[in-house]
Design an enzyme around this catalytic site. Structure first.
Site, PDB file in Angstrom:
ATOM      1  N   ASP A  16      -2.263  -0.435   8.640  1.00  0.00           N
ATOM      2  CA  ASP A  16      -2.712  -1.809   8.380  1.00  0.00           C
ATOM      3  C   ASP A  16      -2.028  -2.810   9.315  1.00  0.00           C
ATOM      4  O   ASP A  16      -2.499  -3.934   9.469  1.00  0.00           O
ATOM      5  CB  ASP A  16      -2.338  -2.210   6.945  1.00  0.00           C
ATOM      6  CG  ASP A  16      -3.442  -1.971   5.943  1.00  0.00           C
ATOM      7  OD1 ASP A  16      -4.616  -2.172   6.298  1.00  0.00           O
ATOM      8  OD2 ASP A  16      -3.122  -1.607   4.795  1.00  0.00           O
ATOM      9  N   GLN A  49      -4.126   0.289  -0.684  1.00  0.00           N
ATOM     10  CA  GLN A  49      -5.162  -0.734  -0.848  1.00  0.00           C
ATOM     11  C   GLN A  49      -4.609  -1.926  -1.633  1.00  0.00           C
ATOM     12  O   GLN A  49      -3.996  -1.755  -2.686  1.00  0.00           O
ATOM     13  CB  GLN A  49      -6.378  -0.120  -1.564  1.00  0.00           C
ATOM     14  CG  GLN A  49      -7.560  -1.055  -1.721  1.00  0.00           C
ATOM     15  CD  GLN A  49      -8.234  -1.421  -0.405  1.00  0.00           C
ATOM     16  OE1 GLN A  49      -8.208  -0.653   0.555  1.00  0.00           O
ATOM     17  NE2 GLN A  49      -8.842  -2.585  -0.350  1.00  0.00           N
ATOM     18  N   LYS A  85     -13.913   4.118   3.168  1.00  0.00           N
ATOM     19  CA  LYS A  85     -12.853   4.533   4.106  1.00  0.00           C
ATOM     20  C   LYS A  85     -12.775   6.049   4.149  1.00  0.00           C
ATOM     21  O   LYS A  85     -12.706   6.653   5.216  1.00  0.00           O
ATOM     22  CB  LYS A  85     -11.495   3.952   3.676  1.00  0.00           C
ATOM     23  CG  LYS A  85     -11.328   2.489   4.040  1.00  0.00           C
ATOM     24  CD  LYS A  85     -10.060   1.903   3.442  1.00  0.00           C
ATOM     25  CE  LYS A  85     -10.055   0.388   3.604  1.00  0.00           C
ATOM     26  NZ  LYS A  85      -9.029  -0.293   2.835  1.00  0.00           N
TER      27      LYS A  85
END
Ligand code: GUN
Length: 298
Positions: A122, A99, A55
């Site tokens: 997200d 995460q 990422k």
């Protein structure tokens, strides 16, 4: 018998990343705005370390500001909540991603709820889940949105198609169902306790497998000509490659499925690369919205 066409997620993701890179350069040139994405990783989970590294690398490659904050596995919940509060208040940070999974001492729901919904790249915050299900504009979870992009590019209009989503997670299954419903599909959400699962799968024009069970969906579960999207990433032992070696497989038994399906995504190289590309897309859109600019069409 002809075999299914392979949907090349790697190529799709590259094209999306290229569009994001152009959008970032334009924002910089026209508005002196550089989108910033901060990823928070708590602990040492091996798979998470790989994702987070990728990422960070891909965020930088698009010209965005990338920050990765690594916290010890024993970090108390309050310390993470305090960090999120600080990031919420930082105007240079447009996207925040924590995460998952998190260590046991930290309540995931509490952490997601602490993120400013406008910075929630997200799309996991309950406000964004509500926006998605009510058809409002919202950051959309990256993996299901990647699946939808591939479906629309492959099939065009999805109206009226029968879609079956196998799996009911908050990250993939549920948002995937919402996205397909928004495209006017007739959607079934199936799971490990669904009765007559192979029969239900065989009714689907579009089959999304997201249960996390290696090679569960067999060729004879698939309607001839159906489009199969395999979200699973499972590491299994591969004695044929030598003692102690492993390989990645999806939730679909690719060898039997490709003989029946019309189109199918491989593992690896299917859905996986689309997830990070859509994270980058969400970060650019978030930066635009936070600065009162129209988001580019990506
Ligand atoms: N862990 C596995 N997939 C994801 C994801 O899409 N977002 C976050 N935050 N964590 C994950």
């Amino acid at each position: 018998m002809s075999e299914a066409e392979i949907i090349d997620g790697k190529a799709f993701a590259k094209r999306l990343r290229d569009r994001v890179t152009v959008a970032v350069a334009t924002l910089k040139a026209d508005h002196n705005l550089v989108p910033g994405l901060t990823v928070v990783l708590v602990g040492e989970d091996a798979a998470s370390q790989v994702y987070v590294r990728n990422k960070g690398k891909q965020t930088q490659e698009t010209g965005m500001i990338s920050d990765t904050i690594r916290l010890d596995a024993a970090t108390p919940e309050q310390e993470l909540l305090d960090l999120i509060e600080k990031l919420n208040g930082d105007d240079a940070v447009h996207g925040i991603l924590v995460q998952l999974p998190l260590p046991d001492q930290i309540d995931e729901a509490k952490v997601i709820a602490a993120i400013n919904p406008d910075k929630d790249v997200d799309g996991f915050h309950v406000v964004n889940v509500g926006r998605l299900w009510t058809g409002a504009t919202a950051p959309v979870p990256c993996t299901p949105y990647g699946c939808l992009q591939m479906l629309k590019e492959t099939l065009g209009d999805l109206t009226g198609k029968r879609a079956l989503v196998l799996g009911r997670s908050n990250i993939v299954g549920k948002p995937m169902a919402a996205l397909l419903l928004n495209e006017h599909c007739t959607v079934t959400i199936a799971h490990s306790r669904t009765v007559d699962l192979p029969e239900r799968c065989r009714e689907a024009d579009i089959l999304i497998a997201a249960v996390g069970r290696p090679e569960m969906v067999k060729g004879d579960w698939i309607k001839p000509g159906a489009t199969v999207i395999d979200v699973g990433i499972n590491r299994i032992e591969a004695p044929e490659k030598g003692e102690g070696t492993t390989r990645l497989v999806g939730d679909v038994d690719f060898e039997s499925a490709k003989k029946v399906a019309g189109h199918i995504t491989p593992v690896p190289g299917g859905v996986g690369p689309m997830t990070i590309a859509n994270l980058l897309r969400n970060a650019v859109i978030a930066a635009c919205r936070q600065n009162g600019l129209d988001a580019p069409d990506l």
